[in-house]
Structures are given as structure tokens and as C-alpha cells.
Enzyme design. Structure first.
Site, short mmCIF file in Angstrom:
data_model
loop_
_atom_site.label_atom_id
_atom_site.label_comp_id
_atom_site.label_asym_id
_atom_site.label_seq_id
_atom_site.Cartn_x
_atom_site.Cartn_y
_atom_site.Cartn_z
N ASP A 183 28.50 -15.18 0.44
CA ASP A 183 28.55 -14.53 1.97
C ASP A 183 28.38 -15.72 2.68
O ASP A 183 27.29 -16.60 2.58
CB ASP A 183 27.37 -13.77 1.87
CG ASP A 183 27.62 -12.26 1.17
OD1 ASP A 183 28.72 -11.61 1.40
OD2 ASP A 183 26.65 -11.89 0.47
N ARG A 232 25.63 -9.25 13.36
CA ARG A 232 26.60 -9.63 12.38
C ARG A 232 27.98 -9.09 13.13
O ARG A 232 29.01 -9.72 12.42
CB ARG A 232 26.36 -9.00 11.11
CG ARG A 232 24.92 -9.45 10.53
CD ARG A 232 24.60 -8.79 9.33
NE ARG A 232 25.28 -8.79 7.97
CZ ARG A 232 25.58 -8.06 7.10
NH1 ARG A 232 24.93 -6.89 7.02
NH2 ARG A 232 26.59 -8.19 6.14
N LYS A 256 34.88 -7.03 6.21
CA LYS A 256 33.87 -5.91 5.57
C LYS A 256 33.18 -5.20 6.80
O LYS A 256 33.02 -5.50 7.85
CB LYS A 256 32.92 -6.46 4.85
CG LYS A 256 31.85 -7.49 5.41
CD LYS A 256 31.19 -8.48 4.44
CE LYS A 256 30.23 -9.18 5.11
NZ LYS A 256 29.49 -10.33 3.99
N HIS A 312 21.47 -1.19 1.79
CA HIS A 312 20.69 -1.89 0.81
C HIS A 312 19.49 -1.04 0.18
O HIS A 312 19.31 -1.21 -0.93
CB HIS A 312 20.20 -3.26 1.34
CG HIS A 312 20.97 -4.29 1.78
ND1 HIS A 312 21.91 -4.16 2.87
CD2 HIS A 312 21.75 -5.16 0.73
CE1 HIS A 312 22.80 -4.95 2.92
NE2 HIS A 312 22.71 -5.85 1.72
N ASP A 341 31.26 -3.74 -2.21
CA ASP A 341 29.69 -3.94 -1.97
C ASP A 341 29.09 -4.10 -3.13
O ASP A 341 29.46 -3.61 -4.30
CB ASP A 341 29.11 -3.52 -0.72
CG ASP A 341 28.18 -4.30 0.14
OD1 ASP A 341 27.82 -5.30 -0.32
OD2 ASP A 341 27.89 -3.84 1.27
#
Length: 500
Positions: free
Chosen positions: A81, A151, A181, A194, A265
Site C-alpha cells: 500500500d 485518502r 481502489k 476493517h 481487499d
């Protein structure tokens, strides 16, 4: 406990067994030496490995590790990443410092974005990494989204598209594979996948707008896309995108015309692991149209379980052989295209080491007209969220950056609520008496302790200067990110002032 490897299923034809392994990306532990289990997975055709902070000590060590991995099989994809901003695993390896994508969108200079992307990609080549799981193509338009935020390049599809094109083109020019992504967009959620399954309940038309940056990425030639662990009832009420044939096949393959590698992912994220389990997630993702699945945890027993589930599904007829061969073929083609860029280990064309700071300086914005006067000798209170368990944090804080420029500055940096807020506030107000007081927060709307502490400090000092280091929340200054260069650029304005 790791499953004994002699129990691993091996009764597939050799070429099909290799195809299964091509569809896996594995994480592992350590900075030196390749674990024996990983070596055997690579020998059977493992498609790629994903590196994290745990694998990085310095640039020379990292290059030795990637050389060792590639010596086992030259076409192994070595990925990481590498978005820039406060998220990056290569700080110890001397990675170029660039702001997060939102700051680049604020500046809105695609050439500058390309310079930043080129710097990141050039460094990847120098340390032997061939795949960058970046850039983020999600749009940030929900104020309570906990995971996309800075992000993202921003909220507007065309803005994001401009910068995606610049980033992808610059990365491609270095011979590194980029990966947009998280398809079809994670920006409309209020949940971090997550931690649990995220659901985007917007209408079909609203979600389609989020798809447009991905369409631009495909048109720009992006070789990889990553799916989102998000349920979109308007697209598929049953399964998250990672496991949805409607989304991965009908929308991505047919509508957008993407024929590159689609990678999931990480399967250990709780959105998948808690509801399906990693092993079932691997089988379902490949059946839905993914070409590779990431198992990022360092415990290789999880990777083995995912591999075994895919093999069992092939043997039982639950997973078509043609689907696995198709996926492996895409991965093989990608590996042939990118794996050779670092094979020789020669000199790497220099990159612009100042691009990131240039961009971060341009991104700093003030709330009012007339510029910012500068506050030498300030007392700085820097409040920010705790480190995310899956995203790297380099330890940077605004106070340290201010003190590097102005040793007379003092203050406190906190990434969690104080045990005694009243005592902290009283102490700050006492020590800051006679000095400018700066109160910086980062996404305080998501972290009530920050908002409460800020309010108490401002109530005690009506002249306190509020600063935002995440998305703007009404402060006098905003950096639009907490990357090291974001904070350095903000510190420069706080200390010396600027005509913003």
C-alpha cells in the site's frame, strides 16, 4: 496452529494447482529471510506477496528481501500500500514524503500530482517493489465516513478523474503497476470495513456517480482495481462487492470494460472474516470474478486455509475450473508486464524529492481573507486519532514540526482522550498564558473527545487559533491531511505566517 503441510491437497493437475496459487497474495512476517512455508507457496505458483511496516527496516534490507523473493520466482508480484500522506509502510526505507490525495485535489494541479506519484513509484523501483495498491478512487462526500476522508482526491467525480489519470500515467511510466481502489466506491459509507460490514444505502444513480472515477482509471489504462467490502443494496442486496458477481462481472467487466487484474481487499478484514470467514471469502470472491485475493495477515496458516478452500471448491465443482484459469491468466499477464522492471537492480532515474512539500504548501488554506500573521512562541495543542490498526502511522505530530522551526514553541500532542480533561485544560491555559494558543484537531466530528477538549480550551481562551489537520471543520487554517509534509507546511505558516 498451522496446518501440517503434508495434509495439503495436491491432487489437481499441476497447471491447475499453479493457477490456484496465482490467485493468492500473501502477507508474512520478518525483515530477513523468506519463511519455508512461503517458499513452498511461491514454488507452487503464488501470485504475489504484500509487504507491510513489519517487513521494512531500511532501504538496503528491503531491497535484499525483495531480491530474495524474486530469486525464488522472477515473476512474483511484490506489492505494498503506497498512497502517500499519513499512510505508508516505507518511512524507514526513506520513501519520499508526499501529502495525501485530498490535499492534491485541493491544489488541483495534475502535473504536481504526477510529480508526487512519480516520486513514490521511483522509490518503489529502487527497493524492488512492482505493485502499488494506490491510488484511492473513492469519493469523499459523506461527512461521517470514517475511513476514506483525506485518502480521497475529493468529492467531485471529474476532479478525482483528473488526478487519477495523472497518478496512473506517472506510475505506469516507472514500470510499476498501480491499483485504483475500492470499487465501486467506499466514500458513501459510515462504517470502516476493517471493523464490520459497511453498507451504502444510496440509490443506483448516486452510486453510479461514484463509479465514474473508476471508469476514468480504466480509460487511463490502470492495470489493477481493488474491490470494496461494502454492500450496495441498489446493486446487489445479498453480498458485498468483493463477493458479488453482479458488481464485479456485470458492472466492472461488462459496463466499464475492465480486463485487468481485479484484486480483493484483504480477506481478514472483519467485513469478510466475521460473516463468511477468510477461506469461504476466497472461494466466493474468485467465483464472483476476482482474479486475486489478498490474505495480508502474517500467519501463513490463514493463506493455506484460503488456498485449500479454493482447491476443495474446484474438486467439488463449486468453483468452475475455467474461472480460476481465467483469473490466473490475467495475473500471469500482469506479472510478465511488470516483474522485469526491477530485475536488473540498476540505477533508478531520480525523482523530484521536493514535489510533496511543494504540494503540501500549496494545499494549506486559511478561513479568512488577508493571510495569516504567524504565531512565534506559540503553545500548540495537537489532537488527533489513535493509529489505525491496518494503516501505518509514522509517528508525526504538528507540535514536533512547529518546534523544528521554532524551538521556543511548546505544547502537547494527544492521540487519545486525557484521563482528566479538566486538569489538562487548566494546565494548558496556565502554561499558555501570555503566548499564542493553537488548538489543532483532526476529524473532531468523529472523535468526541477532541471536540470536547477543543471547546473547553477555546472557552478558556477566546483568542485561541483553531487548526484542522483533517477535513475542514471551521478552523483558521486547514492542511487537508496529516502526512509529515502536510504538518511541516502547516507549521511553516503557523510560525512565519503566509499570504494565503
Amino acid at each position: 496452529m498451522q496446518q501440517p503441510e503434508h495434509h495439503l491437497p495436491v491432487d489437481l493437475p499441476v497447471d491447475l494447482d499453479e493457477a490456484v496459487h496465482r490467485c493468492l497474495v500473501a502477507g508474512f512476517d520478518g525483515t530477513t529471510g523468506v519463511p519455508g512455508t512461503l517458499k513452498r507457496l511461491i514454488d507452487r505458483g503464488l501470485g504475489g506477496v504484500i509487504l507491510f511496516t513489519r517487513n521494512v527496516r531500511d532501504a538496503d534490507q528491503l531491497r535484499r528481501l525483495t531480491d530474495e523473493l524474486r530469486a525464488l520466482r522472477p515473476d512474483l508480484l511484490v506489492a505494498i500500500d503506497n498512497e502517500g500522506g499519513g499512510i505508508g509502510h516505507l518511512v524507514a526505507a526513506g520513501a519520499p514524503e508526499v501529502p495525501g490525495s485530498y490535499a492534491l485535489g485541493v491544489v488541483d494541479d495534475p502535473d504536481l500530482t504526477a510529480r508526487c506519484a512519480d516520486a513514490l513509484a521511483g522509490h518503489l523501483v529502487s527497493v524492488g517493489i512492482t505493485v502499488s495498491y494506490a491510488p484511492v478512487a473513492d469519493l469523499q462526500h459523506h461527512p461521517d465516513n470514517p475511513i476514506v476522508r483525506t485518502r480521497s482526491f475529493g468529492a467531485e467525480p471529474e476532479l478525482a478523474a483528473r488526478h487519477l489519470r495523472a497518478w496512473i500515467t506517472a506510475t505506469e511510466a516507472r514500470g510499476v503497476a498501480s491499483c485504483a481502489k475500492h470499487f465501486p466506491g467506499h466514500g458513501g459509507t459510515v462504517t470502516d470495513s476493517h471493523h464490520e460490514m459497511a453498507v451504502d444505502r444510496r440509490s443506483y444513480d448516486e452510486i453510479r456517480a461514484d463509479v465514474e472515477p473508476f471508469r476514468a482509471a480504466v480509460a487511463a489504462g490502470v492495470p489493477m482495481l481493488m474491490s470494496a467490502h461494502v454492500v450496495y443494496p441498489a446493486l446487489d442486496p445479498e453480498r458485498p462487492a468483493t463477493l458479488s458477481r453482479r458488481i464485479l462481472n456485470d458492472l466492472l467487466r461488462h459496463d466499464l470494460g475492465f480486463d485487468g487484474v481485479l484484486v480483493s481487499d484483504a480477506l481478514e478484514m472483519k467485513a469478510i472474516a466475521d460473516r463468511y470467514g477468510e477461506a469461504a471469502g476466497a472461494r466466493l470472491a474468485l467465483a464472483a470474478g476476482a482474479d486475486q485475493v489478498i490474505v495480508a495477515v502474517p500467519d501463513l496458516a490463514v493463506t493455506l486455509a484460503c488456498r485449500n478452500a479454493v482447491i476443495e471448491a474446484l474438486r467439488d465443482g463449486m468453483l468452475p475450473e475455467e474461472r480460476v484459469r481465467e483469473a490466473a491468466g490475467r495475473v500471469r499477464k500482469l506479472a510478465e508486464r511488470y516483474a522485469g522492471v526491477v530485475a536488473e537492480g540498476g540505477a533508478v532515474r531520480p525523482w523530484d524529492a521536493e514535489a510533496g512539500l511543494d504540494a503540501a504548501r500549496l494545499a494549506v488554506r486559511g478561513a479568512g481573507a488577508g493571510g495569516f500573521p504567524g504565531l512565534p512562541g506559540a503553545y500548540v495543542v495537537d489532537l488527533f486519532p489513535p493509529p489505525h490498526p491496518a494503516l501505518n502511522w509514522g509517528g508525526e505530530d504538528l507540535l514536533s514540526e512547529v518546534r523544528a522551526l521554532d524551538p521556543t514553541a511548546v505544547g502537547v500532542a494527544l492521540n487519545e482522550a486525557p484521563v482528566d480533561q479538566a486538569a489538562l485544560v487548566a494546565g494548558v491555559l496556565r502554561r499558555a498564558a501570555g503566548s499564542p494558543l493553537v488548538v489543532a484537531t483532526s476529524d473532531a466530528g468523529l472523535y468526541p473527545w477532541q471536540a470536547e477538549l477543543r471547546a473547553a480550551l477555546v472557552a478558556g481562551r477566546g483568542d485561541a487559533v483553531r487548526v484542522d489537520t483533517g477535513l475542514p471543520e471551521g478552523g483558521a487554517l486547514c492542511s487537508y491531511g496529516r502526512g509529515k509534509v502536510n504538518l511541516r507546511a502547516l507549521a511553516e505558516v503557523l510560525v512565519a505566517g503566509a499570504a494565503l
